[in-house]
Design an enzyme around this catalytic site. Structure first.
Site, PDB file in Angstrom:
ATOM      1  N   CYS A 187      66.653 -69.768  -6.901  1.00  0.00           N
ATOM      2  CA  CYS A 187      65.693 -68.767  -6.447  1.00  0.00           C
ATOM      3  C   CYS A 187      64.867 -69.335  -5.305  1.00  0.00           C
ATOM      4  CB  CYS A 187      64.833 -68.258  -7.590  1.00  0.00           C
ATOM      5  SG  CYS A 187      64.100 -69.560  -8.492  1.00  0.00           S
TER       6      CYS A 187
ATOM      7  N   GLU B 186      59.696 -64.751 -13.253  1.00  0.00           N
ATOM      8  CA  GLU B 186      60.077 -65.607 -12.120  1.00  0.00           C
ATOM      9  C   GLU B 186      61.340 -64.989 -11.544  1.00  0.00           C
ATOM     10  OE1 GLU B 186      62.066 -68.284 -10.216  1.00  0.00           O
ATOM     11  OE2 GLU B 186      62.056 -69.453 -12.084  1.00  0.00           O
TER      12      GLU B 186
ATOM     13  N   GLY C 232      65.170 -64.233 -13.384  1.00  0.00           N
ATOM     14  CA  GLY C 232      66.365 -63.493 -12.953  1.00  0.00           C
ATOM     15  C   GLY C 232      66.038 -62.620 -11.761  1.00  0.00           C
ATOM     16  N   SER C 233      66.801 -61.548 -11.623  1.00  0.00           N
ATOM     17  CA  SER C 233      66.643 -60.696 -10.444  1.00  0.00           C
ATOM     18  C   SER C 233      65.378 -59.841 -10.557  1.00  0.00           C
ATOM     19  CB  SER C 233      67.851 -59.764 -10.317  1.00  0.00           C
ATOM     20  OG  SER C 233      67.848 -58.868 -11.411  1.00  0.00           O
TER      21      SER C 233
HETATM   22  C1  UN1 Z   1      65.310 -71.527 -10.006  1.00  0.00           C
HETATM   23  O1  UN1 Z   1      66.103 -71.464  -9.078  1.00  0.00           O
HETATM   24  O2  UN1 Z   1      65.190 -70.579 -10.830  1.00  0.00           O
HETATM   25  O3  UN1 Z   1      62.498 -75.787  -7.121  1.00  0.00           O
HETATM   26  C2  UN1 Z   1      64.489 -72.724 -10.305  1.00  0.00           C
HETATM   27  C3  UN1 Z   1      63.702 -75.840  -7.400  1.00  0.00           C
HETATM   28  C4  UN1 Z   1      64.074 -76.223  -8.807  1.00  0.00           C
HETATM   29  C5  UN1 Z   1      63.940 -75.058  -9.730  1.00  0.00           C
HETATM   30  C6  UN1 Z   1      64.574 -73.791  -9.258  1.00  0.00           C
HETATM   31  N1  UN1 Z   1      63.220 -77.290  -9.228  1.00  0.00           N
HETATM   32  O4  UN1 Z   1      64.577 -75.605  -6.584  1.00  0.00           O
END
Ligand code: UN1
Length: 517
Positions: free
Chosen positions: A303, A269, A247-248
Site C-alpha cells: 500500500c 488502512e 485492504g482496498s
Molecule cells: C502494507 O503494504 O499494507 O511501510 C504495509 C511498508 C511496510 C508495511 C506496508 N513496512 O512498506
C-alpha cells in the site's frame, strides 16, 4: 488440508511451521474445526496448490466467538507486564522460525525471500515494542476543581478485536494489531486474506503453542478463514468492538459502514497512491534506489508502493533516463532465488488489472517509457510474472488517480516552485505515503509544513515504502484515517475511563452548583 506439494524445500518449511494435514481453516488455538468449504492456497511462484484449508462456517464462527469471549475474561485480569511476557515468548518463537516463516510468506504470496524475511523481522520488531509497551499503558492525572478530589484516567481493554488482513503483508500487519491488542488485554480473531491462508495457520500455530505452554485459554488468538462473507460475520457482530481492516478502499467503505452502523470502532488502512517529488537539489543515486525499490518491491503490491514520480522539468530527462536504465537491470523470476529482484503478482486477476492499467494510460494519452508485458516460458508457468513498466502520464488521468496493485510507475513533470509539485502529490483521493528527494532545506520543510504533504507518512530523502514499526502507520482521505503499529496507536485497542475520587466528607458539585437537601 491436503496436497502438500512435492517440493522438498517447501515440505520442510511446512514441517518446521507444524503445518500438517490436520490443520484446518478455523482455529481457537488448540482446537481446530473444518466443516466448511475448501479453499486452495495457490502459489503465484509456480502455480502449485500448496495446500487446502476450510472456510469458516457460521456455526464455527459462533464457537470461535464463545471461546474468545471466555478467554477475554481470563486474559483481561492478567497484569499487562505479564501479558508482555507472553508476547516476549511468542517473539522468541518468531526469531527461531524467521527463516521458514519468511520462506512461506515468499512462496505463498510471491514477494522476494529478502522481503519475506523483512516481513517476519517487522513482526519481531513490533513484538519487542509491545513488550516494552506492556509497562507503559498509562493515562494522565489531572487536578480536580473540587477540594479533596483526585482525577485521573485509565485504559481498559476493549474485548474482542477483529482483524482482517490483506495478502500483501500476510503476517506483519496481523502482528502490528495483535501484539498491541494482546498487551492491551484484548483477545483477537483474525481473518487473513483467502489468498494467503497458510501463513495465517503458521502464525496461529505459534501463538497457540505459547498460550498452551503457559496454561492460558486457547481463545486469546483465534483464526477464521474465507472471503468477505466470513469477514462480514465479524463486521456485523456487536460483540466485536473494534475491527481493524487492511485492504482496498472499496472494502474499507463497506467495513466502515457496517461497523459504523452499529457504532463500533474501525481502524482502516486502505489504498495509497504514493508519490516521490524529485527536486533539482536531489541526489540522483538515492532517488533511483528509492524510486525503483518503491515501485517494484513486492511487485508494486505494497500500500506504500511508489506509484507516481513528480520530477522537476530541469532534471526531468536526466532522472527519467536513470530510472529507465535501472529498470533494465531488474531480474524477474522465482522470488526464492535471491538473484531475482521481482517476483510474481498474486494471481491472474492482478495480472489483468496490470494489463488494464497499461492499456488505459495509453488510451488516455500517456506514453510508455518501459514496456510491460506478461512473461512466458520456463520459470514463468504460473502466468503471474509481469514486467515492471513505466509510463509518462498526467496526474488527472483517471487511471493515475486509481491505485493499481501492480508494478506500474507513472512519471510526470512539474515546473517552477516545489509548491506545484506538492499540489500534484496531494491531487489524488488517497493519502497514505509521500516523499521528497531534496538537499534543499527550504523545500524539505515546505513539504513537511501545514501547506505540504497531506499524507499520513511524509519522508525526506527516503522512498514511500518501508516504514519502521516505531511510528504510527496509516493515512488520510480514502486511505481511511486509521493508525496502527508504533507511537500511541495502542490507544485504539483500549477504552479510556475517567475516574474522579472524593476523599472528603462533603459532596461538592462541579461547576459550583448548589444543591442542598
Ligand atoms: C502494507 O503494504 O499494507 O511501510 C504495509 C511498508 C511496510 C508495511 C506496508 N513496512 O512498506
Amino acid at each position: 488440508m491436503a496436497n502438500t506439494r512435492n517440493n522438498t524445500a517447501i515440505a520442510e518449511t511446512l514441517k518446521a511451521l507444524e503445518i500438517t494435514s490436520e490443520n484446518a481453516g478455523t482455529s481457537t488455538g488448540a482446537k481446530t474445526m473444518n466443516a466448511g468449504a475448501v479453499i486452495h492456497s495457490v502459489s503465484p511462484v509456480d502455480g502449485e496448490v500448496i495446500a487446502s484449508v476450510t472456510q469458516t462456517t457460521s456455526e464455527e464462527y459462533e464457537q470461535v466467538m464463545q471461546t474468545a469471549a471466555e478467554a477475554f475474561k481470563v486474559w483481561r485480569t492478567m497484569p499487562a507486564p505479564q501479558r508482555g511476557e507472553i508476547v516476549r515468548q511468542f517473539n522468541e518463537e518468531l526469531r527461531s522460525l524467521k527463516e521458514p516463516l519468511g520462506k512461506l510468506v515468499s512462496y505463498e504470496m510471491g514477494k522476494s525471500y529478502q522481503e519475506g524475511l523483512g516481513e517476519v523481522q517487522e513482526m519481531i520488531d513490533i513484538c519487542d515494542f509491545a513488550v516494552g509497551l506492556s509497562r507503559q499503558l498509562h493515562g494522565l492525572t489531572m487536578h480536580s476543581e473540587r477540594p479533596g478530589h483526585r482525577m485521573y484516567e485509565q485504559y481498559h481493554p476493549l474485548g474482542i478485536v477483529g482483524i482482517i488482513s490483506a495478502f500483501n503483508f500476510p503476517v506483519a500487519v496481523w502482528s502490528w494489531n495483535t501484539a498491541l491488542a494482546w498487551v492491551c488485554g484484548d483477545v483477537c480473531i483474525w481473518k487473513p486474506s483467502e489468498k494467503t491462508p497458510l501463513t495465517g495457520i503458521a502464525c496461529q500455530k505459534i501463538a497457540a503453542r505459547i498460550f498452551s505452554k503457559n496454561n492460558l485459554p486457547e481463545g486469546i488468538s483465534c483464526l477464521i478463514n474465507g472471503d468477505y462473507k466470513v469477514g462480514e460475520l465479524m463486521t456485523q457482530d456487536e460483540r466485536v468492538p473494534l475491527i481493524s481492516a487492511t485492504g482496498s478502499t472499496r472494502m474499507g467503505k463497506q467495513v466502515a459502514q457496517t461497523v459504523g452502523g452499529r457504532l463500533g470502532k474501525s481502524l482502516l488502512e486502505l489504498g495509497g497512491n504514493n508519490a516521490i517529488i524529485v527536486t533539482p537539489d536531489s541526489d540522483l543515486k538515492m532517488t533511483v534506489i528509492g524510486a525503483v525499490f518503491g515501485a517494484v518491491g513486492t511487485a508494486g503490491q505494497r500500500c506504500t508502493s511508489t506509484r507516481r514520480l513528480i520530477i522537476h522539468e530541469s532534471i526531468y530527462d536526466k532522472v527519467t533516463n536513470a530510472v529507465v536504465d535501472a529498470y533494465k537491470q531488474l531480474r524477474i523470476g522465482n522470488p526464492l532465488d535471491e538473484n531475482n529482484h521481482v517476483g510474481p503478482v498474486i494471481d491472474k486477476e492482478a495480472v489483468k488489472n496490470y494489463q488494464n492499467a497499461l492499456e488505459k494510460v495509453v488510451a488516455e494519452g500517456g506514453k510508455i517509457l518501459v514496456e510491460g508485458g506478461v512473461l512466458e516460458g520456463e520459470g514463468y508457468e504460473s502466468g503471474c510474472y509481469v514486467k515492471p513498466a513505466i509510463a509518462e502520464a498526467e496526474n488527472h488521468f483517471e487511471i493515475v488517480q486509481h491505485e493499481t496493485f501492480a508494478p506500474v510507475l507513472y512519471i510526470m513533470k512539474y515546473s517552477g516552485d516545489v509548491a506545484n509539485a506538492i499540489e500534484l502529490q496531494n491531487g489524488v483521493r488517497q493519502g497514505l505515503s509521500s516523499a521528497i528527494m531534496t538537499n534543499n532545506l527550504r523545500e524539505a520543510e515546505r513539504f513537511l509544513s501545514v501547506a505540504g504533504s497531506d499524507c499520513g507518512i511524509a519522508n525526506v530523502n527516503i522512498g514511500t515504502s518501508g516504514a519502521e514499526i516505531g511510528g504510527a502507520f496509516g493515512g488520510e482521505k480514502e486511505t481511511g484515517g486509521g493508525r496502527e503499529s508504533g507511537s500511541d496507536a495502542w490507544k485504539v485497542y483500549m477504552r479510556r475511563q475517567t475516574n474522579t475520587i472524593n476523599y472528603t466528607t462533603q459532596l461538592p458539585l462541579a461547576q459550583g452548583i448548589k444543591f442542598d437537601l
